[in-house]
Design an enzyme around this catalytic site. Structure first.
Site, PDB file in Angstrom:
ATOM      1  NE  ARG A 119      -3.527   0.314   2.666  1.00  0.00           N
ATOM      2  CZ  ARG A 119      -4.706   0.156   1.872  1.00  0.00           C
ATOM      3  NH1 ARG A 119      -5.641  -0.797   1.879  1.00  0.00           N
ATOM      4  NH2 ARG A 119      -5.558   1.926   2.258  1.00  0.00           N
TER       5      ARG A 119
ATOM      6  CG  ASP B 128      -0.990   4.517 -12.847  1.00  0.00           C
ATOM      7  OD1 ASP B 128      -0.212   4.388 -13.984  1.00  0.00           O
ATOM      8  OD2 ASP B 128      -1.191   3.998 -11.577  1.00  0.00           O
TER       9      ASP B 128
ATOM     10  CB  SER C 270      -1.483   0.855 -10.417  1.00  0.00           C
ATOM     11  OG  SER C 270      -0.747   1.771 -10.912  1.00  0.00           O
TER      12      SER C 270
END
Length: 356
Positions: free
Chosen positions: A119, A171, A124
């Site tokens: 995290r 992304d 992404s």
């Protein structure tokens, strides 16, 4: 009880590294990104009587040992897990199909997810969950052939925008395509097509790369960036610098094709330096800046993988330099991993319905 003849469907979507050109994808620029095999999210769709979004036992925690546990958890993980992401892509997918007159058969399902993407590392993680869920629904409803490959990243981004997540297409494109992708987000393409021009490149063109991140990335920059507003206000410095960032991806594509690794290293460093000049140190955060500077102390090239939280590094001098990189990063408290690249994820069927 419904007749559950359909088998469970499971899809995996990978983390990504923005190699060159970011953050110009949000500003009609160019980027090169790669799909990162080191980390991924999986989503499982199982036919069921009712439509169920199943909370993750760790990431959607609602039961705690104590108030200390709750507060510590929120400080390290934040308030949000993956349930809202799954709900959002269900809504966006449904609305898209309705608008495009794509018929969806009856039947419900249960969606569950898992992820090992760290995290707050700018790899992404959120869009990986959304991407995997979209793939599950494309297969469950048997409509994959009706949703063009180029449009799938837009659906993923729309789901995240639904939740107030600010991001660009870069992304989501590489998470749909896999491999190594050059992306051209020229405004004329975006206005005319609704998406950029995406070109897959041979992953064997990449030299060995290294991923660097902090185990507890608490300092991600505490000052809100003014870059977006300044760009909208046509600030000359921001506009010209962002154009230079976009051109780095164009030059980088040529450097990769020519296997000019010295040029690649120079472009990676320049990419971060230009970002820093626009955003400023307070917005980038001291820990993020240190993560870039430590590799440079041993002569490696380094830049953010995204907007901060993790760094991609390249050692142009080879294995001995890579060993020094490893030692320097570990001494600074950072985790280092060799980058593993996912090959292209597109099937023959996907390529046939590609609109470009």
């Amino acid at each position: 009880m419904m007749d559950q003849v359909a088998a469970a469907i499971e899809h995996k979507a990978y983390a990504r590294i923005g190699l060159l050109g970011n953050p110009s994808d949000v500003y009609y620029g160019n980027t090169i990104s790669l799909s990162l095999a080191n980390f991924w999210a999986t989503v499982k769709l199982e036919p069921s009587d009712q439509l169920v979004i199943r909370p993750h036992p760790a990431h959607d925690l609602v039961q705690f040992d104590s108030i200390d546990h709750l507060v510590n958890r929120l400080q390290s993980e934040g308030y949000y897990g993956g349930v809202r992401l799954l709900m959002a892509i269900c809504k966006i997918f449904y609305k898209y199909c309705k608008a495009e007159n794509i018929a969806l058969h009856g039947g419900n399902f249960t969606l569950s997810y898992d992820t090992n993407i760290p995290r707050q590392t700018g790899l992404s993680g959120s869009s990986a969950i959304v991407c995997a869920a979209l793939n599950c629904m494309l297969d469950f409803y048997k409509v994959r052939h009706l949703v063009k490959v180029e449009e799938r990243p837009n659906l993923i981004l729309e789901a995240e925008k639904e939740l107030g997540i600010v991001a660009g297409l870069q992304d989501r494109v590489v998470q749909v395509y896999g491999g190594l992708v050059f992306m051209d987000f020229n405004k004329s393409h975006m206005d005319k097509l609704g998406h950029g021009i995406y070109t897959q490149m041979d992953i064997s063109l990449l030299p060995p790369l290294y991923l660097i991140y902090a185990e507890n990335p608490s300092d991600s920059g505490k000052v809100h960036s003014t870059v977006r507003q300044r760009w909208l206000d046509e600030d000359e410095f921001i506009r010209s610098t962002m154009n230079e960032v976009a051109n780095i991806a164009v030059e980088g594509r040529q450097a990769l094709l020519a296997k000019d690794h010295a040029k690649l290293a120079s472009l990676m460093n320049r990419n971060f330096d230009l970002r820093r000049s626009m955003f400023g140190d307070d917005a980038l955060g001291a820990l993020n800046i240190k993560m870039v500077e430590v590799p440079r102390q041993v002569g490696a090239a380094s830049k953010f993988t995204g907007s901060g939280g993790a760094v991609v590094a390249f050692c142009p001098d080879g294995p001995e330099q890579a060993t020094r990189l490893q030692d320097a990063c570990e001494k600074a408290g950072f985790i280092v991993q060799p980058v593993q690249v996912v090959p292209s994820l597109l099937t023959e069927a996907d390529l046939k319905i590609s609109s470009s």
